[in-house]
Design a protein around this motif. Structure first.
Motif, mmCIF file in Angstrom:
data_model
loop_
_atom_site.group_PDB
_atom_site.id
_atom_site.type_symbol
_atom_site.label_atom_id
_atom_site.label_comp_id
_atom_site.label_asym_id
_atom_site.label_seq_id
_atom_site.Cartn_x
_atom_site.Cartn_y
_atom_site.Cartn_z
ATOM 1 N N ASP A 39 5.834 -55.299 0.370
ATOM 2 C CA ASP A 39 5.224 -54.664 1.542
ATOM 3 C C ASP A 39 5.388 -53.147 1.561
ATOM 4 O O ASP A 39 5.327 -52.525 2.624
ATOM 5 N N GLY A 40 5.583 -52.548 0.391
ATOM 6 C CA GLY A 40 5.442 -51.103 0.274
ATOM 7 C C GLY A 40 6.596 -50.271 0.787
ATOM 8 O O GLY A 40 7.667 -50.774 1.132
ATOM 9 N N ARG A 41 6.341 -48.954 0.825
ATOM 10 C CA ARG A 41 7.410 -47.974 1.074
ATOM 11 C C ARG A 41 8.018 -48.058 2.475
ATOM 12 O O ARG A 41 9.120 -47.580 2.698
ATOM 13 N N ASP A 165 7.055 -50.700 -4.372
ATOM 14 C CA ASP A 165 7.637 -49.661 -3.523
ATOM 15 C C ASP A 165 8.665 -50.221 -2.540
ATOM 16 O O ASP A 165 9.524 -49.479 -2.064
ATOM 17 N N ALA A 166 8.579 -51.490 -2.200
ATOM 18 C CA ALA A 166 9.580 -52.066 -1.296
ATOM 19 C C ALA A 166 10.962 -51.997 -1.944
ATOM 20 O O ALA A 166 11.969 -51.778 -1.267
ATOM 21 N N ALA A 167 11.008 -52.136 -3.267
ATOM 22 C CA ALA A 167 12.294 -52.058 -3.978
ATOM 23 C C ALA A 167 12.606 -50.627 -4.394
ATOM 24 O O ALA A 167 13.767 -50.229 -4.439
ATOM 25 N N THR A 169 10.696 -46.788 -3.881
ATOM 26 C CA THR A 169 9.576 -45.928 -3.474
ATOM 27 C C THR A 169 9.347 -44.849 -4.518
ATOM 28 O O THR A 169 10.282 -44.146 -4.908
ATOM 29 N N MET A 170 8.086 -44.718 -4.957
ATOM 30 C CA MET A 170 7.772 -43.765 -6.012
ATOM 31 C C MET A 170 7.082 -42.535 -5.433
ATOM 32 O O MET A 170 6.392 -42.597 -4.422
ATOM 33 N N SER A 171 7.255 -41.423 -6.135
ATOM 34 C CA SER A 171 6.529 -40.199 -5.800
ATOM 35 C C SER A 171 5.113 -40.317 -6.366
ATOM 36 O O SER A 171 4.897 -41.055 -7.327
ATOM 37 N N PRO A 172 4.141 -39.568 -5.804
ATOM 38 C CA PRO A 172 2.798 -39.603 -6.404
ATOM 39 C C PRO A 172 2.759 -38.946 -7.790
ATOM 40 O O PRO A 172 1.799 -39.126 -8.534
ATOM 41 N N LEU A 173 3.808 -38.187 -8.155
ATOM 42 C CA LEU A 173 3.787 -37.439 -9.416
ATOM 43 C C LEU A 173 3.534 -38.359 -10.619
ATOM 44 O O LEU A 173 4.253 -39.322 -10.824
ATOM 45 N N GLY A 174 2.482 -38.040 -11.350
ATOM 46 C CA GLY A 174 2.165 -38.823 -12.547
ATOM 47 C C GLY A 174 1.345 -40.074 -12.266
ATOM 48 O O GLY A 174 0.864 -40.718 -13.197
ATOM 49 N N GLY A 175 1.173 -40.418 -10.993
ATOM 50 C CA GLY A 175 0.362 -41.599 -10.667
ATOM 51 C C GLY A 175 0.866 -42.864 -11.345
ATOM 52 O O GLY A 175 0.108 -43.581 -11.993
ATOM 53 N N VAL A 176 2.170 -43.141 -11.208
ATOM 54 C CA VAL A 176 2.747 -44.303 -11.910
ATOM 55 C C VAL A 176 3.185 -45.424 -10.969
ATOM 56 O O VAL A 176 3.555 -46.505 -11.426
ATOM 57 N N GLY A 177 3.136 -45.162 -9.661
ATOM 58 C CA GLY A 177 3.676 -46.136 -8.702
ATOM 59 C C GLY A 177 2.970 -47.475 -8.781
ATOM 60 O O GLY A 177 3.605 -48.532 -8.710
ATOM 61 N N VAL A 178 1.640 -47.435 -8.945
ATOM 62 C CA VAL A 178 0.886 -48.691 -9.007
ATOM 63 C C VAL A 178 1.261 -49.449 -10.283
ATOM 64 O O VAL A 178 1.492 -50.662 -10.246
ATOM 65 N N ASN A 179 1.353 -48.719 -11.421
ATOM 66 C CA ASN A 179 1.767 -49.356 -12.686
ATOM 67 C C ASN A 179 3.093 -50.087 -12.529
ATOM 68 O O ASN A 179 3.248 -51.230 -12.959
HETATM 69 C C1 LIG Z 1 0.540 -39.397 -1.280
HETATM 70 C C2 LIG Z 1 0.759 -40.444 -2.340
HETATM 71 C C3 LIG Z 1 -0.147 -40.525 -3.379
HETATM 72 C C4 LIG Z 1 0.061 -41.460 -4.415
HETATM 73 N N1 LIG Z 1 -0.824 -41.506 -5.454
HETATM 74 C C5 LIG Z 1 -0.635 -42.406 -6.450
HETATM 75 C C6 LIG Z 1 -1.569 -42.487 -7.540
HETATM 76 O O1 LIG Z 1 -2.541 -41.733 -7.623
HETATM 77 N N2 LIG Z 1 -1.333 -43.427 -8.506
HETATM 78 C C7 LIG Z 1 -0.264 -44.271 -8.462
HETATM 79 O O2 LIG Z 1 -0.069 -45.095 -9.371
HETATM 80 N N3 LIG Z 1 0.628 -44.211 -7.439
HETATM 81 C C8 LIG Z 1 0.455 -43.311 -6.438
HETATM 82 N N4 LIG Z 1 1.364 -43.259 -5.404
HETATM 83 C C9 LIG Z 1 2.432 -44.269 -5.341
HETATM 84 C C10 LIG Z 1 1.803 -45.631 -5.000
HETATM 85 O O3 LIG Z 1 1.014 -45.517 -3.824
HETATM 86 C C11 LIG Z 1 2.856 -46.706 -4.789
HETATM 87 O O4 LIG Z 1 3.900 -46.600 -5.738
HETATM 88 C C12 LIG Z 1 2.189 -48.110 -4.926
HETATM 89 O O5 LIG Z 1 1.101 -48.213 -4.023
HETATM 90 C C13 LIG Z 1 3.202 -49.203 -4.633
HETATM 91 O O6 LIG Z 1 2.540 -50.454 -4.620
HETATM 92 P P1 LIG Z 1 3.080 -51.637 -3.697
HETATM 93 O O7 LIG Z 1 2.122 -52.781 -3.918
HETATM 94 O O8 LIG Z 1 4.523 -51.850 -3.930
HETATM 95 O O9 LIG Z 1 2.962 -51.112 -2.202
HETATM 96 P P2 LIG Z 1 1.674 -50.704 -1.364
HETATM 97 O O10 LIG Z 1 0.559 -50.280 -2.243
HETATM 98 O O11 LIG Z 1 2.167 -49.747 -0.325
HETATM 99 O O12 LIG Z 1 1.230 -52.072 -0.690
HETATM 100 C C14 LIG Z 1 1.991 -52.682 0.337
HETATM 101 C C15 LIG Z 1 1.076 -53.588 1.119
HETATM 102 O O13 LIG Z 1 1.856 -54.356 2.037
HETATM 103 C C16 LIG Z 1 1.191 -54.379 3.277
HETATM 104 N N5 LIG Z 1 2.197 -54.583 4.335
HETATM 105 C C17 LIG Z 1 3.143 -53.718 4.775
HETATM 106 N N6 LIG Z 1 3.890 -54.273 5.747
HETATM 107 C C18 LIG Z 1 3.410 -55.532 5.915
HETATM 108 C C19 LIG Z 1 3.746 -56.616 6.782
HETATM 109 N N7 LIG Z 1 4.759 -56.516 7.671
HETATM 110 N N8 LIG Z 1 3.041 -57.771 6.702
HETATM 111 C C20 LIG Z 1 2.014 -57.889 5.808
HETATM 112 N N9 LIG Z 1 1.642 -56.903 4.965
HETATM 113 C C21 LIG Z 1 2.329 -55.739 5.022
HETATM 114 C C22 LIG Z 1 0.513 -53.019 3.378
HETATM 115 O O14 LIG Z 1 -0.550 -53.072 4.321
HETATM 116 C C23 LIG Z 1 0.034 -52.830 1.949
HETATM 117 O O15 LIG Z 1 -1.218 -53.410 1.734
HETATM 118 C C24 LIG Z 1 1.182 -42.340 -4.373
HETATM 119 C C25 LIG Z 1 2.080 -42.265 -3.289
HETATM 120 C C26 LIG Z 1 1.890 -41.316 -2.289
HETATM 121 C C27 LIG Z 1 2.885 -41.225 -1.157
#
Ligand SMILES: Cc1cc2nc3c(=O)[nH]c(=O)nc-3n(C[C@H](O)[C@H](O)[C@H](O)COP(=O)(O)OP(=O)(O)OC[C@H]3O[C@@H](n4cnc5c(N)ncnc54)[C@H](O)[C@@H]3O)c2cc1C
Length: 285
Positions: A39-41, A165-167, A169-179
């Motif tokens: 569930d992300g950052r 990101d829940a485990a 949290t990544m910076s946007p630097l390098g666009g690696v967070g999704v990977n």
């Molecule tokens: C400004 C910025 C720019 C970035 N740009 C890039 C980039 O260009 N390329 C890149 O690789 N990384 C980028 N990152 C990092 C990247 O966004 C994250 O590392 C990545 O999205 C993490 O994926 P995730 O699936 O763990 O979390 P997320 O993508 O954050 O997904 C979490 C999901 O959980 C859902 N959620 C949250 N709480 C709940 C809940 N209680 N119940 C149900 N659902 C919930 C959210 O709605 C969301 O859909 C960027 C980060 C920032 C801050």
């Protein structure tokens, strides 16, 4: 879909045994032997793991806005670093999604000096934006995205595993967070699949066959690539922000030995880190 997790269910021993969620205005319960917090950052489930966060610090924040894109403009990502900030523009068809990097905590100061001064600052870093910065009409057109780099000390407790990101949290630097988030998911799937397949015919068996140590094994596998990538991001962020604050009259280029390093071994290493990721994961056949 369209469901919000609001908490966990626990058994008498305190193990997580499913989730509570809200959907269509009603609360529901979903029993499960293993739950994944993806569930992300701003993860609400992190608190249930409760092992504390290690914060690596981040000196940057991102000011996020859109500018029109003309059809004859480049299609690839555009990026510039200069005195006053760093700008990355992502092609989204008819507009550029722009990330303007500034020192953390300076957003209020920037707002106080006014929008015309901010437009000038952006144009001084990336001159091609100058003819359209009037599209930033009010501060509502500019969103602050706070950048953090942190990770959970422990990613799992019995019945609950955090990934992405829940485990960490990544910076946007390098666009690696999704990977990294996808790599965690693949590693978790590869580790959990054999037990899931064994219990396929009788889902209740999963509880009996699931080795509780498997959730911890995801962290053991993914922790060092994550730590290394975060460390590189922190170093990169520090370098970028120092570059944007170079006083007038001083060269923007780093000293010759550092430049040779950047153009040599580091230039060869970065695609490995940022494009393929450290320790890429493959779905097991
Ligand atoms: C400004 C910025 C720019 C970035 N740009 C890039 C980039 O260009 N390329 C890149 O690789 N990384 C980028 N990152 C990092 C990247 O966004 C994250 O590392 C990545 O999205 C993490 O994926 P995730 O699936 O763990 O979390 P997320 O993508 O954050 O997904 C979490 C999901 O959980 C859902 N959620 C949250 N709480 C709940 C809940 N209680 N119940 C149900 N659902 C919930 C959210 O709605 C969301 O859909 C960027 C980060 C920032 C801050």
């Amino acid at each position: 879909m369209e469901a919000e997790t609001i908490g966990v269910l626990r058994d008498r021993q305190g193990r997580v045994r499913g989730l509570r969620y809200r959907q269509g205005g009603e609360e529901h319960r979903l029993r499960a032997v293993a739950s994944i917090a993806a569930d992300g950052r701003h993860s609400g489930l992190r608190g249930e793991i409760g092992t504390g966060l290690r914060t690596l610090g981040s000196p940057i924040d991102v000011l996020w806005f859109r500018l029109d894109r003309r059809e004859d403009e480049p299609t690839e990502l555009r990026g510039t670093i200069g005195r006053g900030g760093g700008l990355v523009a992502i092609n989204r068809g008819d507009y550029w999604q722009v990330a303007f990097l500034v020192r953390k905590g300076t957003d209020e100061e920037i707002e106080a000096t006014g929008l015309p001064a901010f437009r000038e600052r952006v144009a001084s870093v990336a001159a091609w934006t100058a003819d359209r910065l009037d599209q930033l009409r009010t501060w509502d057109d500019v969103k602050l995205l706070s950048v953090t780099v942190e990770r959970l000390r422990q990613w799992a407790v019995p019945g609950l595993l955090a990934i992405g990101d829940a485990a960490h949290t990544m910076s946007p630097l390098g666009g690696v967070g999704v990977n990294l988030a996808i790599s965690d998911a693949v590693a978790a799937a590869n580790l959990l699949a054999p037990d899931l397949l064994r219990a396929q015919a009788d889902p209740d068996r999963f509880e009996k066959v699931l080795n509780p140590a498997i959730l911890d094994r995801v962290q053991q596998r993914r922790q060092w690539p994550t730590m290394l990538t975060q460390r590189i991001q922190v170093l990169g962020q520090n370098r970028v922000i120092a570059f944007t604050e170079t006083p007038p009259g001083r060269s923007l280029l780093p000293p010759a030995p550092a430049l040779a390093l950047l153009r040599g071994p580091i230039a060869r290493m970065l695609p490995r880190v940022f494009v393929y990721g450290i320790r890429p994961e493959r779905v097991a056949g």
